[in-house]
Design a protein around this motif. Sequence first.
Motif, PDB file in Angstrom:
ATOM      1  N   ILE A 127     -17.184  39.722  10.691  1.00 53.42           N
ATOM      2  CA  ILE A 127     -18.488  39.342  11.253  1.00 53.42           C
ATOM      3  C   ILE A 127     -19.571  39.763  10.263  1.00 53.42           C
ATOM      4  N   CYS A 128     -20.442  38.821   9.914  1.00 52.16           N
ATOM      5  CA  CYS A 128     -21.535  39.085   8.969  1.00 52.16           C
ATOM      6  C   CYS A 128     -22.861  38.627   9.557  1.00 52.16           C
ATOM      7  N   ARG A 129     -23.907  39.038   8.958  1.00 51.64           N
ATOM      8  CA  ARG A 129     -25.240  38.656   9.423  1.00 51.64           C
ATOM      9  C   ARG A 129     -25.740  37.472   8.604  1.00 51.64           C
ATOM     10  N   THR A 130     -26.229  36.416   9.258  1.00 52.10           N
ATOM     11  CA  THR A 130     -26.692  35.204   8.579  1.00 52.10           C
ATOM     12  C   THR A 130     -28.123  34.867   8.993  1.00 52.10           C
ATOM     13  N   THR A 131     -28.842  34.153   8.121  1.00 50.26           N
ATOM     14  CA  THR A 131     -30.213  33.691   8.414  1.00 50.26           C
ATOM     15  C   THR A 131     -30.390  32.284   7.871  1.00 50.26           C
ATOM     16  N   THR A 132     -31.357  31.542   8.456  1.00 52.61           N
ATOM     17  CA  THR A 132     -31.705  30.185   8.019  1.00 52.61           C
ATOM     18  C   THR A 132     -33.217  30.031   8.040  1.00 52.61           C
ATOM     19  N   ASN A 133     -33.779  29.426   7.008  1.00 52.29           N
ATOM     20  CA  ASN A 133     -35.225  29.192   6.978  1.00 52.29           C
ATOM     21  C   ASN A 133     -35.521  28.060   6.000  1.00 52.29           C
ATOM     22  N   SER A 134     -36.790  27.668   5.895  1.00 52.96           N
ATOM     23  CA  SER A 134     -37.169  26.619   4.938  1.00 52.96           C
ATOM     24  C   SER A 134     -38.596  26.825   4.479  1.00 52.96           C
ATOM     25  N   TYR A 135     -38.885  26.299   3.272  1.00 49.47           N
ATOM     26  CA  TYR A 135     -40.239  26.334   2.722  1.00 49.47           C
ATOM     27  C   TYR A 135     -40.359  25.176   1.748  1.00 49.47           C
ATOM     28  N   GLY A 136     -41.343  24.333   1.983  1.00 48.69           N
ATOM     29  CA  GLY A 136     -41.472  23.131   1.165  1.00 48.69           C
ATOM     30  C   GLY A 136     -40.238  22.253   1.340  1.00 48.69           C
ATOM     31  N   ARG A 137     -39.704  21.748   0.239  1.00 46.99           N
ATOM     32  CA  ARG A 137     -38.527  20.883   0.318  1.00 46.99           C
ATOM     33  C   ARG A 137     -37.221  21.667   0.148  1.00 46.99           C
ATOM     34  N   TYR A 138     -37.295  22.953   0.377  1.00 42.56           N
ATOM     35  CA  TYR A 138     -36.133  23.828   0.221  1.00 42.56           C
ATOM     36  C   TYR A 138     -35.751  24.479   1.550  1.00 42.56           C
ATOM     37  N   ALA A 139     -34.470  24.439   1.869  1.00 45.41           N
ATOM     38  CA  ALA A 139     -33.932  25.237   2.972  1.00 45.41           C
ATOM     39  C   ALA A 139     -33.108  26.356   2.340  1.00 45.41           C
ATOM     40  N   TYR A 140     -33.245  27.572   2.866  1.00 45.30           N
ATOM     41  CA  TYR A 140     -32.521  28.684   2.249  1.00 45.30           C
ATOM     42  C   TYR A 140     -31.804  29.511   3.326  1.00 45.30           C
ATOM     43  N   PHE A 141     -30.644  30.036   2.925  1.00 46.81           N
ATOM     44  CA  PHE A 141     -29.736  30.724   3.847  1.00 46.81           C
ATOM     45  C   PHE A 141     -29.279  32.043   3.216  1.00 46.81           C
ATOM     46  N   THR A 142     -28.940  33.010   4.070  1.00 42.43           N
ATOM     47  CA  THR A 142     -28.319  34.249   3.585  1.00 42.43           C
ATOM     48  C   THR A 142     -27.112  34.569   4.455  1.00 42.43           C
ATOM     49  N   GLN A 189     -32.126  22.041  13.013  1.00 48.08           N
ATOM     50  CA  GLN A 189     -30.803  21.601  13.492  1.00 48.08           C
ATOM     51  C   GLN A 189     -29.704  22.639  13.277  1.00 48.08           C
ATOM     52  N   ALA A 190     -29.925  23.588  12.394  1.00 47.03           N
ATOM     53  CA  ALA A 190     -28.904  24.611  12.151  1.00 47.03           C
ATOM     54  C   ALA A 190     -28.769  25.517  13.369  1.00 47.03           C
ATOM     55  N   ASP A 191     -27.523  25.995  13.608  1.00 50.46           N
ATOM     56  CA  ASP A 191     -27.283  26.919  14.710  1.00 50.46           C
ATOM     57  C   ASP A 191     -26.657  28.203  14.169  1.00 50.46           C
ATOM     58  N   LYS A 192     -26.144  29.025  15.071  1.00 54.20           N
ATOM     59  CA  LYS A 192     -25.580  30.311  14.659  1.00 54.20           C
ATOM     60  C   LYS A 192     -24.315  30.143  13.827  1.00 54.20           C
ATOM     61  N   LYS A 193     -23.704  28.987  13.896  1.00 54.96           N
ATOM     62  CA  LYS A 193     -22.483  28.743  13.123  1.00 54.96           C
ATOM     63  C   LYS A 193     -22.741  28.021  11.797  1.00 54.96           C
ATOM     64  N   LYS A 220     -20.004  26.015   5.380  1.00 51.08           N
ATOM     65  CA  LYS A 220     -18.882  25.928   6.316  1.00 51.08           C
ATOM     66  C   LYS A 220     -19.381  25.887   7.743  1.00 51.08           C
ATOM     67  N   SER A 221     -18.409  25.664   8.636  1.00 50.96           N
ATOM     68  CA  SER A 221     -18.679  25.520  10.067  1.00 50.96           C
ATOM     69  C   SER A 221     -19.598  24.324  10.300  1.00 50.96           C
ATOM     70  N   THR A 222     -20.728  24.488  10.970  1.00 56.06           N
ATOM     71  CA  THR A 222     -21.596  23.355  11.314  1.00 56.06           C
ATOM     72  C   THR A 222     -22.596  22.997  10.213  1.00 56.06           C
ATOM     73  N   LEU A 223     -22.717  23.828   9.197  1.00 58.15           N
ATOM     74  CA  LEU A 223     -23.760  23.577   8.188  1.00 58.15           C
ATOM     75  C   LEU A 223     -23.467  22.367   7.294  1.00 58.15           C
ATOM     76  N   PRO A 224     -22.225  22.081   6.881  1.00 53.09           N
ATOM     77  CA  PRO A 224     -22.010  20.909   6.014  1.00 53.09           C
ATOM     78  C   PRO A 224     -22.559  19.618   6.591  1.00 53.09           C
ATOM     79  N   LYS A 225     -22.336  19.376   7.879  1.00 51.62           N
ATOM     80  CA  LYS A 225     -22.815  18.134   8.503  1.00 51.62           C
ATOM     81  C   LYS A 225     -24.353  18.095   8.521  1.00 51.62           C
ATOM     82  N   VAL A 226     -24.972  19.215   8.825  1.00 47.18           N
ATOM     83  CA  VAL A 226     -26.438  19.261   8.857  1.00 47.18           C
ATOM     84  C   VAL A 226     -26.995  18.929   7.474  1.00 47.18           C
ATOM     85  N   LEU A 227     -26.392  19.462   6.446  1.00 47.56           N
ATOM     86  CA  LEU A 227     -26.862  19.195   5.085  1.00 47.56           C
ATOM     87  C   LEU A 227     -26.679  17.728   4.707  1.00 47.56           C
ATOM     88  N   GLU A 228     -25.532  17.171   5.037  1.00 42.67           N
ATOM     89  CA  GLU A 228     -25.269  15.768   4.704  1.00 42.67           C
ATOM     90  C   GLU A 228     -26.169  14.826   5.482  1.00 42.67           C
TER      91      GLU A 228
END
Length: 296
Positions: free
Chosen positions: A235-250, A212-216, A166-174
Amino acid sequence: MSLGQGGPQQQWDPWKPNSQQPWNSGGSGQSPDWAALADASEARAKRRRLLFIGGGALATVAIGTAVAVAVVSANGSGGEASPGVSSQVPGGSDIDIPSPTGTVPSFAPTSAPPPLDPKDFIASAKKDKAPLSPDILFPGTQLTMGETVYKKGPTADTGNCASAAKSTLPKVLEDNDCTRLIRVTYTKDDVAVTVGVAVFDTEAQATRVKQQADKKSIVKSLSGGGVKDFCSGAICRTTTNSYGRYAYFTIAGFTAGKDVTTKDKAVFSTGDDLQTFTVRQIHRRGQAQASAAANE
């Protein structure tokens, strides 16, 4: 005229035990027999000379033996130099002394092939061929990190990556051609966290998503199966990272719906633990495939 009685006077011999000196002890006034003393002194000197001559002969024999041993040791076949004696040939000699250790055998240099890099096998879809599913990536019914045990909740797997964000992440993924998004939720007391793993064809695509991912850019929390809805409006705590061909979020928060603050250490540690576990699981995929390829 004889003044004493008894047989003839016994001559004193200094080399015989119990012999007596030839003078009277009765105070008769006679003086010692100086002739006998002189004979005894001459006898002692003669014996001493004989001893010296004999000792010198023995010393000569010992020296001769030592010289003979030294000559044999120096000239014997294959003899080793004694300690403290130089084994070098005097300067100017053309004699070539072989090494005491002989010739050291030589071996052709060998080189083992370098170990396969696990990350090479998770950097692109062309090499990352191992099976993948929520239960493979997140096995079991619970997760133990240190002394903390997290209960595994619902899982989800979709090829429509935007639908799980949701928010800005769907466009980044697509924009980066996400092919799959796997989610799983873990809980501990009143804290819940959802992990989302987005899959791409190349490492470059996953890296761009992280950049390209941001706080939203947020992955959707996953509830159900006994896990209450969380992080829908709070309000929740979120993270973004990547390793190899995988991007992972919490995304981590409270199942009671209250907002997360910087003082809520349990929420932060839960999110960090799940990040750590996720990247380890991705790396293990690479290790398993690298090991299999090395044994082929």
